[in-house]
Design a protein around this motif. Structure first.
Motif, mmCIF file in Angstrom:
data_model
loop_
_atom_site.group_PDB
_atom_site.id
_atom_site.type_symbol
_atom_site.label_atom_id
_atom_site.label_comp_id
_atom_site.label_asym_id
_atom_site.label_seq_id
_atom_site.Cartn_x
_atom_site.Cartn_y
_atom_site.Cartn_z
ATOM 1 N N SER A 11 0.958 -1.242 -0.028
ATOM 2 C CA SER A 11 0.076 -0.005 0.036
ATOM 3 C C SER A 11 0.786 1.324 -0.158
ATOM 4 C CB SER A 11 -0.781 -0.043 1.235
ATOM 5 O OG SER A 11 -1.900 -0.893 1.248
ATOM 6 N N ASN A 12 0.538 2.336 -0.883
ATOM 7 C CA ASN A 12 1.099 3.522 -0.866
ATOM 8 C C ASN A 12 0.501 4.351 0.114
ATOM 9 O OD1 ASN A 12 3.167 4.309 -2.896
ATOM 10 N ND2 ASN A 12 1.748 3.123 -4.378
ATOM 11 N N VAL A 13 1.573 5.080 0.885
ATOM 12 C CA VAL A 13 1.117 6.116 1.766
ATOM 13 C C VAL A 13 1.730 7.326 1.436
ATOM 14 C CG1 VAL A 13 0.978 6.618 4.322
ATOM 15 C CG2 VAL A 13 0.827 4.242 3.641
ATOM 16 N N VAL A 27 6.173 4.496 0.964
ATOM 17 C CA VAL A 27 6.102 5.941 1.547
ATOM 18 C C VAL A 27 6.426 6.955 0.488
ATOM 19 C CG1 VAL A 27 6.208 7.480 3.531
ATOM 20 C CG2 VAL A 27 6.074 4.965 3.831
ATOM 21 N N THR A 28 5.639 7.990 0.028
ATOM 22 C CA THR A 28 5.964 9.363 -0.559
ATOM 23 C C THR A 28 5.551 10.490 0.485
ATOM 24 O OG1 THR A 28 3.801 9.112 -1.505
ATOM 25 C CG2 THR A 28 5.631 8.360 -3.076
ATOM 26 N N GLY A 38 1.300 18.259 -2.174
ATOM 27 C CA GLY A 38 0.652 17.112 -1.857
ATOM 28 C C GLY A 38 -0.255 17.131 -2.862
ATOM 29 N N MET A 39 -0.956 17.932 -3.261
ATOM 30 C CA MET A 39 -2.047 17.899 -4.103
ATOM 31 C C MET A 39 -1.644 17.380 -5.592
ATOM 32 S SD MET A 39 -5.079 18.259 -3.139
ATOM 33 C CE MET A 39 -5.946 17.966 -4.531
ATOM 34 N N GLY A 86 -1.274 13.158 -9.478
ATOM 35 C CA GLY A 86 -0.376 12.206 -10.213
ATOM 36 C C GLY A 86 -0.280 10.836 -10.045
ATOM 37 N N HIS A 87 -0.477 10.334 -8.701
ATOM 38 C CA HIS A 87 -0.228 9.048 -8.574
ATOM 39 C C HIS A 87 -1.017 8.695 -7.281
ATOM 40 C CE1 HIS A 87 1.546 5.084 -8.388
ATOM 41 N NE2 HIS A 87 1.895 5.390 -7.364
ATOM 42 N N PRO A 88 -2.324 8.333 -7.459
ATOM 43 C CA PRO A 88 -3.229 8.309 -6.173
ATOM 44 C C PRO A 88 -2.798 7.487 -5.049
ATOM 45 C CG PRO A 88 -4.532 8.437 -8.230
ATOM 46 C CD PRO A 88 -3.079 8.209 -8.727
ATOM 47 N N PRO A 89 -2.691 7.797 -3.907
ATOM 48 C CA PRO A 89 -2.066 6.814 -2.814
ATOM 49 C C PRO A 89 -3.206 5.985 -2.338
ATOM 50 C CG PRO A 89 -2.384 9.077 -1.894
ATOM 51 C CD PRO A 89 -3.075 9.167 -3.390
#
Ligand code: CA
Length: 238
Positions: free
Chosen positions: A9-11, A35-36, A44-45, A50-53
């Motif tokens: 999962s991307n957080v 993590v990004t 952040g927006m 660009g890459h929905p977490p």
């Protein structure tokens, strides 16, 4: 932790405080999350678009805009779980963020176990909603408490429990949102409907009634926890 496709999962962490960001990254990566990071609302927006977490950790106090602005914009088009990071004493902001669609909050300072528990609950809840089970026949079972929303049956302390209509509606809402904090305003809206926003004693009265029927010790509840000044959280009990 992986999502339903088996990938981590991307957080996305949106937080301007560098040590805090480092702490969050270390704790989450150690648990297998990707993590990004963004240090500003605007950045952040851009990253969200660009890459929905899979989940967003959002600080409310950002240098270029209020975290609340980010939350409102995200909620215009996305149901991605958002956990708000708030400073001690920002009770009002926290409640407002929950009312604006944040899933949960963490009050600084918080520890790694608390962070990971909240992240897990939020991701699980969002996976259930994606699977279309969010409003379906959920079943809750923990210790001596069973709530079967399909069969409309509740058992506790070894016996069937009889609930009034309103008690049942409230309990069903808690079960569908297990782990998540629900604000007084949200409860009033969902259970009592329009025109009752000011009847803030309703949730308190009905939670007390539910505790008497469900909890071993209503004065020291295991399932229906009070979130001081915010609302209530239904948990699996420990
Ligand atoms: Ca900040």
């Amino acid at each position: 932790m992986t999502n339903d496709q088996g990938v981590p999962s991307n957080v996305l962490v949106i937080e301007d405080d560098v040590p805090m960001r480092r702490f969050l990254r270390a704790a989450l990566e150690n648990e297998g999350y990707r993590v990004t990071e963004a240090g500003k609302a605007r950045e952040g927006m851009t990253m969200i678009l660009g890459h929905p977490p899979d989940l967003i950790l959002l600080d409310l106090g950002l240098p270029d805009a209020d975290g609340m602005t980010v939350l409102r914009r995200v909620r215009e088009w996305s149901q991605v779980p958002v956990l708000v990071l708030s400073a001690r004493g920002q009770e009002y902001d926290k409640v407002e963020a929950l009312n604006e669609g944040a899933d949960d909050y963490l009050t600084k300072p918080f520890g790694v176990p608390e962070l990971l528990a909240r992240v897990r609950v939020a991701l699980r809840h969002s996976a259930r909603i994606k699977a279309g089970a969010g409003e379906g026949a959920a079943r809750f079972e923990s210790g001596d408490l069973t709530v079967d929303l399909g069969a409309r049956r509740v058992t506790a302390k070894g016996a069937d429990v009889h609930l009034t209509r309103t008690e049942y509606r409230l309990l069903a809402l808690f079960v569908r949102n297990a782990g998540k904090v629900l604000t007084h305003r949200y409860l009033l809206q969902e259970v009592w409907g329009p025109g009752c926003e000011l009847q803030t004693h309703y949730p308190r009265m009905y939670v007390a009634a539910l505790r008497r029927k469900l909890e071993e010790d209503p004065a020291d509840p295991k399932y229906l926890l009070t979130e001081q000044g915010v609302g209530y959280r239904f948990t699996e009990g420990t």
